[in-house]
Design an enzyme around this catalytic site. Structure first.
Site, PDB file in Angstrom:
ATOM      1  N   ARG A  34     -20.068 -10.442  16.506  1.00 58.47           N
ATOM      2  CA  ARG A  34     -18.885  -9.841  15.866  1.00 58.47           C
ATOM      3  C   ARG A  34     -19.223  -9.610  14.406  1.00 58.47           C
ATOM      4  O   ARG A  34     -19.777 -10.503  13.753  1.00 58.47           O
ATOM      5  CB  ARG A  34     -17.672 -10.752  15.999  1.00 58.47           C
ATOM      6  CG  ARG A  34     -16.518 -10.312  15.104  1.00 58.47           C
ATOM      7  CD  ARG A  34     -15.250 -11.043  15.399  1.00 58.47           C
ATOM      8  NE  ARG A  34     -14.692 -10.621  16.672  1.00 58.47           N
ATOM      9  CZ  ARG A  34     -13.495 -11.005  17.117  1.00 58.47           C
ATOM     10  NH1 ARG A  34     -12.749 -11.820  16.400  1.00 58.47           N
ATOM     11  NH2 ARG A  34     -13.040 -10.587  18.279  1.00 58.47           N
ATOM     12  N   ARG A  69     -10.180 -16.615  20.413  1.00 58.43           N
ATOM     13  CA  ARG A  69     -10.361 -16.301  21.831  1.00 58.43           C
ATOM     14  C   ARG A  69     -11.731 -15.775  22.185  1.00 58.43           C
ATOM     15  O   ARG A  69     -12.356 -16.198  23.159  1.00 58.43           O
ATOM     16  CB  ARG A  69      -9.337 -15.250  22.312  1.00 58.43           C
ATOM     17  CG  ARG A  69      -8.046 -15.843  22.797  1.00 58.43           C
ATOM     18  CD  ARG A  69      -6.923 -14.931  22.419  1.00 58.43           C
ATOM     19  NE  ARG A  69      -6.866 -14.850  20.989  1.00 58.43           N
ATOM     20  CZ  ARG A  69      -6.126 -15.661  20.230  1.00 58.43           C
ATOM     21  NH1 ARG A  69      -5.367 -16.552  20.769  1.00 58.43           N
ATOM     22  NH2 ARG A  69      -6.144 -15.540  18.916  1.00 58.43           N
ATOM     23  N   THR A  70     -12.200 -14.811  21.416  1.00 53.49           N
ATOM     24  CA  THR A  70     -13.440 -14.155  21.833  1.00 53.49           C
ATOM     25  C   THR A  70     -14.599 -15.153  21.826  1.00 53.49           C
ATOM     26  O   THR A  70     -15.334 -15.278  22.805  1.00 53.49           O
ATOM     27  CB  THR A  70     -13.735 -12.935  20.932  1.00 53.49           C
ATOM     28  OG1 THR A  70     -12.588 -12.097  20.955  1.00 53.49           O
ATOM     29  CG2 THR A  70     -14.926 -12.156  21.440  1.00 53.49           C
ATOM     30  N   LYS A 111     -28.021 -15.390   2.565  1.00 59.07           N
ATOM     31  CA  LYS A 111     -29.185 -15.190   1.684  1.00 59.07           C
ATOM     32  C   LYS A 111     -29.593 -13.728   1.630  1.00 59.07           C
ATOM     33  O   LYS A 111     -30.590 -13.374   1.011  1.00 59.07           O
ATOM     34  CB  LYS A 111     -30.374 -16.010   2.213  1.00 59.07           C
ATOM     35  CG  LYS A 111     -30.137 -17.497   2.299  1.00 59.07           C
ATOM     36  CD  LYS A 111     -31.404 -18.171   2.826  1.00 59.07           C
ATOM     37  CE  LYS A 111     -31.185 -19.644   3.072  1.00 59.07           C
ATOM     38  NZ  LYS A 111     -32.314 -20.213   3.842  1.00 59.07           N
TER      39      LYS A 111
END
Ligand code: NCD
Length: 307
Positions: free
Chosen positions: A104, A54-55, A83
């Site tokens: 996020r 959703r986000t 990396k």
């Protein structure tokens, strides 16, 4: 003035600024065609170091519906994080290419660090078990639209109140409105963190009650906010398995609730709401997901300072 600002913690914006965002979201809902081009030429970067449906989709859909474009990664292994690049360097690079970024991250505070190095607005789309301010904007717009106001509610928050970042942000935000009461429903091990209790609830003299059984309190609630047990934040799988089905909202339990109570859930649901509830008019979690896109459209437009 929201242009150019970051949104990391729900308290970064005043209630008047929240209102400004909700007003624009409502305007977009009524006249979406008027906003189809306002972000033309602008780029939104989505930096997702943790899973999301959703986000991320709602942010991307929001930008696309405003006429802008999106780029980004949905898992860190496909970016230079694999990396060993720091969040500070990643955001300084992304800021060379995009106009606004959404991040996020599993580490609490990572989006905050990014914002300190960024020349473009950074939006926290969830940092570990800490905060999730745009879910809160979603939740508030849903409550405001359906319950006609953000004060005078008895709100039951149920499930994983310890690790559930949506709950932490929502309590903080709803504490600023008049006469809200909280009933915190969780097993002992998943109780709300002390810092929320002390620094938000007790400090502001807000009435709250902690209980273990949903059945004891469901008849008192105006809003029932269900949450998933946050498996990825547990230290061992045994504890998760023992706690995961602590609460299952089903028809029998819902019978005792008020006729106009609403059931919300940030989603994804695992087991905590039986599918039989979906057809009940009180179940509003998919409407909530839709409000999430509109409120993110408004947020992007405000932070970019368009129209
Ligand atoms: C929530 C999250 O990521 O914190 N999901 C969402 O953004 N709608 C809730 C959850 O994952 O349980």
């Amino acid at each position: 003035m929201l242009k150019g600002r970051h949104l990391i913690d729900p308290m970064d914006f005043s209630i008047d600024e929240f209102e400004e965002i909700f007003n624009l979201a409502e305007e977009i809902i009524s006249n979406p065609e008027e906003y189809m081009h306002v972000c033309e030429g602008k780029l939104l970067a989505t930096l997702f170091y943790e899973p999301s449906t959703r986000t991320r989709f709602s942010f991307e859909a929001a930008m696309l519906r405003l006429g802008g474009k999106v780029l980004g990664f949905s898992e860190p292994n496909s970016s230079s994080a694999a990396k060993g690049e720091s969040v500070a360097d990643t955001i300084r690079t992304v800021a060379c290419y995009a106009d606004i970024a959404v991040m996020r991250h599993p580490k609490e505070g990572a989006p905050k660090v990014a914002s300190m190095y960024s020349t473009i607005p950074v939006i926290n789309a969830g940092d570990g078990g800490h905060h999730h301010p745009t879910q809160t904007l979603t939740d508030l717009l849903t409550i405001k639209s359906i319950k006609k106001g953000l004060g005078n509610h008895t709100i039951g928050l149920c499930g994983d109140l310890k690790f559930g970042r949506t709950v932490h942000s929502l309590i903080k935000a709803l504490s600023r409105y008049e006469n809200n009461k909280f009933i915190l429903i969780s097993p002992q091990e998943l109780k709300i963190p002390d810092y929320i209790k002390k620094e938000v609830l007790q400090k502001n003299n807000i009435s709250f009650l902690e209980v273990e059984r949903m059945e004891e309190v469901i008849d008192k609630l105006d809003i029932l906010y269900m949450t998933r047990v946050q498996r990825e934040r547990f230290f061992n799988e045994e504890d998760y398995i023992r706690l995961k089905d602590s609460y299952i909202l089903d028809e029998a339990k819902l019978k005792k609730a008020k006729e106009d109570m609403i059931v919300l859930h940030p989603l994804p649901r695992v087991n905590e709401i039986a599918y039989e509830i979906d057809k009940d008019s009180r179940a509003r979690y998919f409407d909530q997901a839709k409000y999430g896109m509109y409120v993110r459209m408004a947020l992007i437009a405000k932070l970019l300072g368009v129209k």
